[in-house]
Scaffold this motif. Structure first.
Motif, PDB file in Angstrom:
ATOM      1  N   VAL A 103      32.812  22.963  37.368  1.00  8.23           N
ATOM      2  CA  VAL A 103      32.804  21.986  36.856  1.00  8.23           C
ATOM      3  C   VAL A 103      32.297  21.866  35.671  1.00  8.23           C
ATOM      4  CG1 VAL A 103      33.159  20.908  38.882  1.00  8.23           C
ATOM      5  CG2 VAL A 103      30.991  20.919  37.815  1.00  8.23           C
ATOM      6  N   CYS A 120      37.750  14.311  44.136  1.00  8.51           N
ATOM      7  CA  CYS A 120      36.845  13.442  43.066  1.00  8.51           C
ATOM      8  C   CYS A 120      37.554  13.609  42.002  1.00  8.51           C
ATOM      9  CB  CYS A 120      35.963  14.296  43.647  1.00  8.51           C
ATOM     10  SG  CYS A 120      34.164  13.212  43.241  1.00  8.51           S
ATOM     11  N   LEU A 131      35.379  13.733  37.805  1.00 10.73           N
ATOM     12  CA  LEU A 131      35.244  13.852  37.526  1.00 10.73           C
ATOM     13  C   LEU A 131      35.106  12.679  35.908  1.00 10.73           C
ATOM     14  CD1 LEU A 131      33.671  17.384  38.004  1.00 10.73           C
ATOM     15  CD2 LEU A 131      33.224  14.896  39.836  1.00 10.73           C
ATOM     16  N   CYS A 153      28.686  21.675  34.743  1.00 15.79           N
ATOM     17  CA  CYS A 153      27.988  20.637  34.444  1.00 15.79           C
ATOM     18  C   CYS A 153      26.225  21.747  34.949  1.00 15.79           C
ATOM     19  CB  CYS A 153      27.438  19.766  35.596  1.00 15.79           C
ATOM     20  SG  CYS A 153      28.344  18.210  35.591  1.00 15.79           S
ATOM     21  N   VAL A 209      27.606  14.362  42.590  1.00 15.56           N
ATOM     22  CA  VAL A 209      27.941  15.160  41.046  1.00 15.56           C
ATOM     23  C   VAL A 209      27.037  14.983  40.486  1.00 15.56           C
ATOM     24  CG1 VAL A 209      29.782  13.890  38.877  1.00 15.56           C
ATOM     25  CG2 VAL A 209      30.103  13.133  41.136  1.00 15.56           C
ATOM     26  N   ASP A 218      38.995   5.526  39.888  1.00  9.11           N
ATOM     27  CA  ASP A 218      38.173   5.888  38.609  1.00  9.11           C
ATOM     28  C   ASP A 218      37.973   4.821  37.962  1.00  9.11           C
ATOM     29  OD1 ASP A 218      35.810   6.523  36.755  1.00  9.11           O
ATOM     30  OD2 ASP A 218      37.582   6.941  35.622  1.00  9.11           O
TER      31      ASP A 218
END
Length: 410
Positions: free
Chosen positions: A399, A249, A251, A401, A376, A208
């Motif tokens: 997640v 991954c 986020l 979203c 994403v 990241d």
């Protein structure tokens, strides 16, 4: 359009949207095409395929290309429509995909490795294709000329790769359990540091660049978060999987980490909390609670006329203890232990009920997972593995979203 971010993850499960079947061997890579109802897959059956969603709701291959060798890794750059496919013979092949995703033209072959390619990253700014392989090296090649620019060798297979596009730092994980940070130059590189913490081979990495955090998953079933930007060497251990961690991954917007393991486990970790760093295990010749000698402490056994005990370690304080002084088990999610682990009796008494509240959610993918990638912006995830199946998931219930109109999965 930007996604609306909720402060807390939801309790729902990932929703399986589609299942793609058709490959004759293990699917080594599957990538979602941004802003399209499409998936690109590469397989051990020597094919690379582009699947588009039809009006029937089913995915059918619009491109079916056979390679000379089994496909082992893949990278796709959407803006330039360039696909890079690594093969079992060590070559990396570049293709260009048409705008309607119905045609794929061969561009060039890069003689990147002498053995199986394990990971590929394409840098448009540097005009490099960077790859790792089972020939124990990372290589970077010029995409204009196709020439080799540089190589760096390791003592074991290079298994996974991440890259910081701004600084040209490369993170390479290998089968010895070590991660090497390299600074790549045009024709050379320098080793910045090595990271050691896993007890098994590194299977996946995620970098990241915003928070400058590196996440690593390994065959020891654990995940480690390395605080690269903090430069304090801080590491966080996450243990919740029961098999090899194959894909990661992070986020950044929701501060959540999605991880997948080879037994089909899908975990979503809440990283937006204050976590404790796991302690270093202490060494001692006797139990640090009751002072009874361990079995190798011949002198104390002789002096006290007692039999030596087996050494254990408390996962919370790190002290060396005997079995009698560490008879309890407890989860301790703030330190990353989502299932019960050995703790000494005094640490067990100090852990409150609220300290055992899970900081991750766990879900069953119901198929072998060897590779995962996420879109994403749309909250979509695709998984694939040795069972030859590709699954497309809606991760938005998990997640947190909710997506604006026009970007919602169809």
């Amino acid at each position: 359009m930007a996604a609306e971010i909720h402060s807390r993850p939801q309790s729902s499960r990932p929703a399986l949207l589609s299942k793609i079947e058709g490959h004759q061997d293990a699917v080594t890579a599957a990538l979602l095409i941004p802003k399209e109802d499409g998936v690109i897959t590469a397989s051990e059956d020597r094919t690379i395929r582009v699947w588009l969603k039809r009006d029937s709701g089913q995915y059918w291959p619009s491109i079916y290309h056979t390679m000379a060798s089994p496909c082992s890794a893949m990278a796709y750059h959407h803006d330039s429509r360039r696909v890079f496919v690594g093969q079992d013979n060590g070559a990396v092949m570049e293709f260009h995909v048409s705008e309607d995703f119905n045609k794929m033209n061969f561009i060039k072959t890069y003689p990147a490795h002498q053995n199986r390619v394990s990971a590929i990253i394409f840098s448009l700014a540097a005009e490099w294709v960077i790859s790792t392989g089972h020939d124990k090296c990372v290589s970077w090649m010029c995409t204009r000329s196709g020439n080799m620019l540089g190589r760096h060798f390791f003592t074991s297979w290079a298994s996974c790769l991440q890259y910081d596009f701004d600084t040209q730092y490369a993170f390479v994980g290998d089968y010895s359990g070590q991660i090497t940070l390299l600074k790549l130059e045009q024709n050379t590189c320098s080793v910045i540091t090595t990271l050691k913490g896993h007890e098994g081979s590194i299977a996946c990495l995620w970098w990241d660049p915003i928070q400058r955090l590196l996440f690593s998953g390994a065959s020891d079933n654990s995940i480690i978060m390395w605080d690269i930007g903090g430069r304090k060497g801080r590491t966080l251990l996450l243990q919740g999987h029961h098999d090899r961690v194959q894909a990661l991954c992070y986020l950044q917007l929701t501060r959540q980490l999605v991880s997948c393991s080879s037994d089909g486990g899908i975990a979503v970790w809440n990283m937006d909390v204050s976590r404790e760093e796991a302690p270093q295990w202490l060494e001692s010749d006797s139990c640090q609670k009751c002072e009874q000698p361990f079995f190798w402490n011949i002198k104390q056994m002789w002096d006290t006329k007692t039999l030596g005990l087996r050494q254990h370690h408390c996962r919370k304080c790190g002290q060396a203890v005997c079995g009698k002084c560490s008879s309890k088990r407890s989860s301790y999610p703030v330190m990353g232990f989502e299932f019960q682990v050995r703790v000494c009796d005094s640490c067990y008494d100090s852990i409150k009920d609220e300290d055992r509240t899970s900081l991750a959610t766990f879900h069953e993918g119901k198929h072998n997972i060897s590779h995962m990638s996420m879109d994403v912006a749309r909250g979509l995830m695709v998984t694939c593995g040795t069972d030859r199946i590709v699954k497309i998931w809606d991760m938005t219930p998990v997640v947190g979203c909710s997506l604006a109109a026009g970007f919602a999965p169809r």
